[in-house]
Motif scaffolding. Structure first.
Motif, PDB file in Angstrom:
ATOM      1  N   PRO A  19       0.834  -1.209   0.000  1.00 58.08           N
ATOM      2  CA  PRO A  19       0.000   0.000   0.000  1.00 58.08           C
ATOM      3  C   PRO A  19       0.871   1.263   0.000  1.00 58.08           C
ATOM      4  CG  PRO A  19       0.049  -0.965   2.186  1.00 58.08           C
ATOM      5  CD  PRO A  19       0.822  -1.889   1.285  1.00 58.08           C
ATOM      6  N   ARG A  46      -5.623  -5.059   8.382  1.00 53.93           N
ATOM      7  CA  ARG A  46      -6.896  -4.857   7.688  1.00 53.93           C
ATOM      8  C   ARG A  46      -8.039  -4.898   8.691  1.00 53.93           C
ATOM      9  NH1 ARG A  46      -4.397  -8.485   3.675  1.00 53.93           N
ATOM     10  NH2 ARG A  46      -3.864  -7.233   1.856  1.00 53.93           N
ATOM     11  N   HIS A  47      -9.012  -4.044   8.433  1.00 55.67           N
ATOM     12  CA  HIS A  47     -10.232  -3.991   9.238  1.00 55.67           C
ATOM     13  C   HIS A  47     -11.400  -4.006   8.258  1.00 55.67           C
ATOM     14  CE1 HIS A  47     -13.070  -2.882  12.354  1.00 55.67           C
ATOM     15  NE2 HIS A  47     -13.461  -1.871  11.616  1.00 55.67           N
ATOM     16  N   GLN A  48     -12.224  -5.037   8.355  1.00 54.50           N
ATOM     17  CA  GLN A  48     -13.374  -5.204   7.463  1.00 54.50           C
ATOM     18  C   GLN A  48     -12.971  -5.069   5.992  1.00 54.50           C
ATOM     19  OE1 GLN A  48     -16.251  -2.384   9.019  1.00 54.50           O
ATOM     20  NE2 GLN A  48     -16.774  -3.755  10.708  1.00 54.50           N
ATOM     21  N   GLY A  49     -11.823  -5.698   5.646  1.00 53.80           N
ATOM     22  CA  GLY A  49     -11.359  -5.726   4.268  1.00 53.80           C
ATOM     23  C   GLY A  49     -10.582  -4.501   3.821  1.00 53.80           C
ATOM     24  N   GLU A  50     -10.516  -3.462   4.651  1.00 50.53           N
ATOM     25  CA  GLU A  50      -9.799  -2.242   4.286  1.00 50.53           C
ATOM     26  C   GLU A  50      -8.413  -2.239   4.929  1.00 50.53           C
ATOM     27  OE1 GLU A  50     -10.144   2.605   4.801  1.00 50.53           O
ATOM     28  OE2 GLU A  50     -11.537   1.319   5.875  1.00 50.53           O
ATOM     29  N   THR A  51      -7.397  -1.905   4.148  1.00 49.51           N
ATOM     30  CA  THR A  51      -6.041  -1.801   4.680  1.00 49.51           C
ATOM     31  C   THR A  51      -5.921  -0.488   5.436  1.00 49.51           C
ATOM     32  OG1 THR A  51      -5.148  -3.147   2.895  1.00 49.51           O
ATOM     33  CG2 THR A  51      -3.589  -1.753   4.086  1.00 49.51           C
ATOM     34  N   ILE A  52      -5.613  -0.583   6.734  1.00 50.56           N
ATOM     35  CA  ILE A  52      -5.552   0.616   7.575  1.00 50.56           C
ATOM     36  C   ILE A  52      -4.173   0.827   8.199  1.00 50.56           C
ATOM     37  CG2 ILE A  52      -8.021   0.640   8.080  1.00 50.56           C
ATOM     38  CD1 ILE A  52      -7.322  -0.640  10.823  1.00 50.56           C
ATOM     39  N   LYS A  72      -3.324   4.564   8.553  1.00 49.51           N
ATOM     40  CA  LYS A  72      -4.192   5.476   7.808  1.00 49.51           C
ATOM     41  C   LYS A  72      -4.573   6.653   8.710  1.00 49.51           C
ATOM     42  CE  LYS A  72      -8.539   5.427   5.297  1.00 49.51           C
ATOM     43  NZ  LYS A  72      -9.683   4.613   4.877  1.00 49.51           N
ATOM     44  N   THR A  74      -7.086   8.606   9.193  1.00 47.65           N
ATOM     45  CA  THR A  74      -8.370   8.608   9.905  1.00 47.65           C
ATOM     46  C   THR A  74      -8.438   7.553  11.001  1.00 47.65           C
ATOM     47  OG1 THR A  74      -9.327   7.159   8.221  1.00 47.65           O
ATOM     48  CG2 THR A  74      -9.673   9.547   7.942  1.00 47.65           C
ATOM     49  N   CYS A  75      -7.464   6.662  11.044  1.00 48.36           N
ATOM     50  CA  CYS A  75      -7.439   5.590  12.044  1.00 48.36           C
ATOM     51  C   CYS A  75      -6.359   5.799  13.101  1.00 48.36           C
ATOM     52  CB  CYS A  75      -7.227   4.244  11.350  1.00 48.36           C
ATOM     53  SG  CYS A  75      -8.516   3.815  10.159  1.00 48.36           S
TER      54      CYS A  75
END
Length: 155
Positions: A19, A46-52, A72, A74-75
């Motif tokens: 990423p 990953r959280h719920q399929g999103e790379t964070i 990320k 926002t995280c």
């Protein structure tokens, strides 16, 4: 405050693209990133399929080093960076590393705080590292990033 209890941290296969947008949050030089990626392992959160989140781990002569770690925007501030550091520590121990290194800029106040809370100790300063290796000035927290602060954790 754990908004992400079901994070999955996994190693990317060589076929998977790292990423880059996340990696650039921690290292603004795509050229520098492309130099260290081939010889390192990339782990993503990953959280719920999103790379964070992401970290890049290398091993050389019994010493593991986190070459890049990012969450990320926002995280951030939700414990994900701490969890990535914990995972990197476990992976380094599995590789039989004697110690784990990480470097950050003199202006990276939040990172310096997190790393020391996670058991890393400052061991060296690479003077003018960011002035010598990056074409454009880097500013963070209103401070010019000039020096690399090296920290290590005994495993």
């Amino acid at each position: 405050m754990n908004d992400f209890p079901e994070i999955q941290i996994t190693r990317l296969s060589p076929e998977e693209e790292p990423p880059l947008a996340l990696l650039l949050l921690a290292d603004p030089s795509e050229a520098a990133i492309s130099k260290y990626l081939p010889a390192a392992a990339v782990f993503v959160a990953r959280h719920q399929g999103e790379t964070i989140g992401v970290y890049v781990l290398s091993l050389e002569h019994g010493v593991a080093e986190i070459l890049n770690i990012a969450v990320k925007e926002t995280c951030q501030g939700k414990g994900i960076g701490r969890r990535l550091l914990e995972d990197a520590t476990v992976k380094a121990k599995e590789l039989h590393a004697e110690k784990l290194l990480i470097g950050t800029g003199n202006s990276s106040l939040g990172q310096l705080h997190l790393y020391q809370k996670s058991g890393f100790e400052i061991t060296a300063i690479r003077k003018n590292f960011f002035l010598d290796h990056y074409p454009a000035p880097i500013f963070e927290n209103g401070i010019q990033c000039k020096h690399m602060i090296m920290l290590e954790k005994q495993l």
